[in-house]
Write a protein that holds these residues in place. Structure first.
Motif, PDB file in Angstrom:
ATOM      1  N   GLU A   1       0.588   7.921 -13.085  1.00  0.00           N
ATOM      2  CA  GLU A   1      -0.791   7.764 -12.506  1.00  0.00           C
ATOM      3  C   GLU A   1      -0.446   6.817 -11.387  1.00  0.00           C
ATOM      4  OE1 GLU A   1      -4.266   8.822 -13.855  1.00  0.00           O
ATOM      5  OE2 GLU A   1      -3.208  10.118 -15.400  1.00  0.00           O
ATOM      6  N   VAL A   2      -1.252   6.778 -10.209  1.00  0.00           N
ATOM      7  CA  VAL A   2      -1.048   5.925  -8.959  1.00  0.00           C
ATOM      8  C   VAL A   2      -1.782   4.753  -9.445  1.00  0.00           C
ATOM      9  CG1 VAL A   2      -1.573   5.351  -6.652  1.00  0.00           C
ATOM     10  CG2 VAL A   2      -0.852   7.791  -7.225  1.00  0.00           C
ATOM     11  N   ASP A   3      -1.280   3.408  -9.497  1.00  0.00           N
ATOM     12  CA  ASP A   3      -1.740   2.244 -10.192  1.00  0.00           C
ATOM     13  C   ASP A   3      -2.800   1.539  -8.903  1.00  0.00           C
ATOM     14  OD1 ASP A   3      -0.334   0.766  -8.225  1.00  0.00           O
ATOM     15  OD2 ASP A   3       1.040  -0.239  -9.437  1.00  0.00           O
ATOM     16  N   LYS A   4      -3.372   0.700  -9.289  1.00  0.00           N
ATOM     17  CA  LYS A   4      -4.514   0.076  -8.534  1.00  0.00           C
ATOM     18  C   LYS A   4      -4.002  -0.220  -7.114  1.00  0.00           C
ATOM     19  CE  LYS A   4      -7.381  -1.345 -12.411  1.00  0.00           C
ATOM     20  NZ  LYS A   4      -7.763  -2.506 -13.212  1.00  0.00           N
ATOM     21  N   GLN A   5      -2.990  -0.631  -7.006  1.00  0.00           N
ATOM     22  CA  GLN A   5      -2.410  -0.916  -5.679  1.00  0.00           C
ATOM     23  C   GLN A   5      -1.627   0.245  -4.902  1.00  0.00           C
ATOM     24  OE1 GLN A   5      -1.575  -2.968  -8.567  1.00  0.00           O
ATOM     25  NE2 GLN A   5      -3.148  -4.046  -8.002  1.00  0.00           N
ATOM     26  N   GLY A   6      -1.695   1.442  -5.413  1.00  0.00           N
ATOM     27  CA  GLY A   6      -1.468   2.689  -4.867  1.00  0.00           C
ATOM     28  C   GLY A   6       0.148   2.970  -5.103  1.00  0.00           C
ATOM     29  N   ARG A   7       0.717   2.294  -6.073  1.00  0.00           N
ATOM     30  CA  ARG A   7       2.136   2.413  -6.246  1.00  0.00           C
ATOM     31  C   ARG A   7       2.606   3.491  -7.147  1.00  0.00           C
ATOM     32  NH1 ARG A   7       2.990  -3.933  -7.762  1.00  0.00           N
ATOM     33  NH2 ARG A   7       1.615  -3.200  -9.363  1.00  0.00           N
TER      34      ARG A   7
ATOM     35  N   ASP B   1      11.731  -3.891  -5.857  1.00  0.00           N
ATOM     36  CA  ASP B   1      12.901  -4.068  -6.957  1.00  0.00           C
ATOM     37  C   ASP B   1      12.947  -3.452  -8.076  1.00  0.00           C
ATOM     38  OD1 ASP B   1      13.915  -5.878  -4.960  1.00  0.00           O
ATOM     39  OD2 ASP B   1      13.105  -7.817  -6.216  1.00  0.00           O
ATOM     40  N   ARG B   2      11.665  -2.756  -8.410  1.00  0.00           N
ATOM     41  CA  ARG B   2      11.136  -2.082  -9.860  1.00  0.00           C
ATOM     42  C   ARG B   2      11.362  -0.811  -9.505  1.00  0.00           C
ATOM     43  NH1 ARG B   2       6.474  -5.341 -12.437  1.00  0.00           N
ATOM     44  NH2 ARG B   2       6.635  -3.647 -13.963  1.00  0.00           N
ATOM     45  N   GLY B   3      11.504  -0.270  -8.380  1.00  0.00           N
ATOM     46  CA  GLY B   3      11.599   1.078  -8.018  1.00  0.00           C
ATOM     47  C   GLY B   3      10.313   1.754  -7.736  1.00  0.00           C
ATOM     48  N   ARG B   4       9.249   0.785  -7.209  1.00  0.00           N
ATOM     49  CA  ARG B   4       7.913   1.529  -6.825  1.00  0.00           C
ATOM     50  C   ARG B   4       8.028   1.582  -5.303  1.00  0.00           C
ATOM     51  NH1 ARG B   4       4.831  -3.120 -10.195  1.00  0.00           N
ATOM     52  NH2 ARG B   4       6.051  -4.109  -8.491  1.00  0.00           N
ATOM     53  N   PHE B   5       7.012   2.651  -4.935  1.00  0.00           N
ATOM     54  CA  PHE B   5       6.622   2.403  -3.425  1.00  0.00           C
ATOM     55  C   PHE B   5       5.160   2.688  -3.379  1.00  0.00           C
ATOM     56  CE2 PHE B   5       7.471   6.888  -4.370  1.00  0.00           C
ATOM     57  CZ  PHE B   5       6.386   7.579  -3.847  1.00  0.00           C
ATOM     58  N   ILE B   6       4.519   2.095  -2.469  1.00  0.00           N
ATOM     59  CA  ILE B   6       3.278   2.172  -2.445  1.00  0.00           C
ATOM     60  C   ILE B   6       2.834   3.680  -1.036  1.00  0.00           C
ATOM     61  CG2 ILE B   6       1.108   1.390  -0.919  1.00  0.00           C
ATOM     62  CD1 ILE B   6       2.687  -1.531  -1.595  1.00  0.00           C
ATOM     63  N   LEU B   7       2.067   4.524  -1.993  1.00  0.00           N
ATOM     64  CA  LEU B   7       1.561   5.610  -1.150  1.00  0.00           C
ATOM     65  C   LEU B   7       0.589   5.028   0.189  1.00  0.00           C
ATOM     66  CD1 LEU B   7       0.621   7.852  -4.042  1.00  0.00           C
ATOM     67  CD2 LEU B   7       2.183   8.329  -2.320  1.00  0.00           C
ATOM     68  N   PRO B   8       0.793   5.758   1.186  1.00  0.00           N
ATOM     69  CA  PRO B   8      -0.110   5.418   2.294  1.00  0.00           C
ATOM     70  C   PRO B   8      -1.595   5.837   1.685  1.00  0.00           C
ATOM     71  CG  PRO B   8       1.647   6.923   3.050  1.00  0.00           C
ATOM     72  CD  PRO B   8       1.784   6.842   1.417  1.00  0.00           C
ATOM     73  N   ALA B   9      -2.526   5.218   2.309  1.00  0.00           N
ATOM     74  CA  ALA B   9      -3.886   5.488   2.086  1.00  0.00           C
ATOM     75  C   ALA B   9      -4.369   6.834   2.430  1.00  0.00           C
ATOM     76  CB  ALA B   9      -4.675   4.276   2.772  1.00  0.00           C
ATOM     77  N   LYS B  10      -3.951   7.219   3.241  1.00  0.00           N
ATOM     78  CA  LYS B  10      -4.364   8.809   3.762  1.00  0.00           C
ATOM     79  C   LYS B  10      -4.045   9.519   2.500  1.00  0.00           C
ATOM     80  CE  LYS B  10      -3.918   9.745   8.684  1.00  0.00           C
ATOM     81  NZ  LYS B  10      -3.006  10.012   9.640  1.00  0.00           N
ATOM     82  N   ILE B  11      -2.961   9.446   1.799  1.00  0.00           N
ATOM     83  CA  ILE B  11      -2.171  10.335   0.869  1.00  0.00           C
ATOM     84  C   ILE B  11      -2.865  10.109  -0.501  1.00  0.00           C
ATOM     85  CG2 ILE B  11      -0.333  10.887  -0.586  1.00  0.00           C
ATOM     86  CD1 ILE B  11       1.294  10.871   1.862  1.00  0.00           C
ATOM     87  N   ARG B  12      -3.228   8.652  -0.751  1.00  0.00           N
ATOM     88  CA  ARG B  12      -3.681   8.215  -1.862  1.00  0.00           C
ATOM     89  C   ARG B  12      -5.132   8.554  -2.060  1.00  0.00           C
ATOM     90  NH1 ARG B  12      -2.318   2.726  -1.719  1.00  0.00           N
ATOM     91  NH2 ARG B  12      -4.027   2.384  -0.031  1.00  0.00           N
ATOM     92  N   GLU B  13      -5.800   8.749  -1.108  1.00  0.00           N
ATOM     93  CA  GLU B  13      -7.313   9.194  -1.587  1.00  0.00           C
ATOM     94  C   GLU B  13      -7.173  10.454  -1.621  1.00  0.00           C
ATOM     95  OE1 GLU B  13      -8.432   9.724   3.387  1.00  0.00           O
ATOM     96  OE2 GLU B  13      -8.676   7.976   2.537  1.00  0.00           O
ATOM     97  N   LYS B  14      -6.375  11.516  -1.539  1.00  0.00           N
ATOM     98  CA  LYS B  14      -6.268  12.727  -1.770  1.00  0.00           C
ATOM     99  C   LYS B  14      -6.007  13.107  -3.253  1.00  0.00           C
ATOM    100  CE  LYS B  14      -4.841  14.528   2.831  1.00  0.00           C
ATOM    101  NZ  LYS B  14      -3.792  15.537   3.327  1.00  0.00           N
ATOM    102  N   LEU B  15      -5.218  12.112  -3.830  1.00  0.00           N
ATOM    103  CA  LEU B  15      -4.805  12.319  -5.243  1.00  0.00           C
ATOM    104  C   LEU B  15      -5.701  11.786  -6.341  1.00  0.00           C
ATOM    105  CD1 LEU B  15      -0.891  10.985  -4.489  1.00  0.00           C
ATOM    106  CD2 LEU B  15      -1.816  13.241  -4.700  1.00  0.00           C
ATOM    107  N   THR B  16      -5.716  12.671  -7.314  1.00  0.00           N
ATOM    108  CA  THR B  16      -6.519  12.136  -8.620  1.00  0.00           C
ATOM    109  C   THR B  16      -5.774  12.727  -9.719  1.00  0.00           C
ATOM    110  OG1 THR B  16      -7.908  14.303  -8.587  1.00  0.00           O
ATOM    111  CG2 THR B  16      -8.769  12.277  -7.396  1.00  0.00           C
ATOM    112  N   GLY B  17      -5.728  12.067 -10.767  1.00  0.00           N
ATOM    113  CA  GLY B  17      -5.117  12.210 -11.993  1.00  0.00           C
ATOM    114  C   GLY B  17      -3.494  12.143 -11.983  1.00  0.00           C
TER     115      GLY B  17
END
Length: 147
Positions: free
Chosen positions: A84-90, A14-30
């Motif tokens: 930045e990706v938040d702690k829940q990967g959103r 409802d707030r326009g957020r989506f969760i990145l898949p874990a495979k992608i999230r682990e590649k992203l920093t910063g």
């Protein structure tokens, strides 16, 4: 450099957020950057390194004397968001970006080498279904890609 591949169905909350898949999230920093695609009604997500490489190329353009270069710079950077990706990967998207890509609840992330495209699911299915083998073969030949 990160290479993105695959398709990942997601949903906007409802707030326009989506969760990145874990495979992608682990590649992203910063910081990550999301902006309008210049050729399709979808969004492009870039890593910080890729965004900096694009920014360097645009900085070298004659934006003071070339209207096309100036327009590209305004649309690419003026309509972009960083986060930045938040702690829940959103990842939160702005209402303006969601509206531009005509996204409803169901979306799909499409790995396109150095970026992720973010599509409304129905729109992506229509675009994907419309691409035929002749177009792909023509591209392979035109750009001399041996696969």
């Amino acid at each position: 450099m990160i290479t993105f591949v695959g398709e990942y169905p997601r949903q906007l909350d409802d707030r326009g957020r989506f969760i990145l898949p874990a495979k992608i999230r682990e590649k992203l920093t910063g910081t990550i950057y999301v902006t309008r695609s210049p050729i399709d009604e979808c969004l492009n997500l870039y890593t910080e390194d890729e965004w900096e490489a694009i920014a360097a190329k645009v900085r070298a353009l004659p934006t003071v004397t070339d209207r096309n270069a100036a327009a590209l710079q305004r649309k690419l950077f003026g309509k972009a968001m960083s986060c930045e990706v938040d702690k829940q990967g959103r990842i939160p998207l702005t209402a303006e970006l969601i509206e531009y890509a005509q996204m409803k609840k169901d979306i799909v992330l499409v790995g396109v080498n150095s970026k992720l495209e973010i599509w409304d699911s129905e729109k992506w299915k229509n675009i994907d279904d419309a691409v035929d083998a002749d177009l792909i073969i023509e591209g392979i030949s035109k750009y001399e890609i041996n696969i």
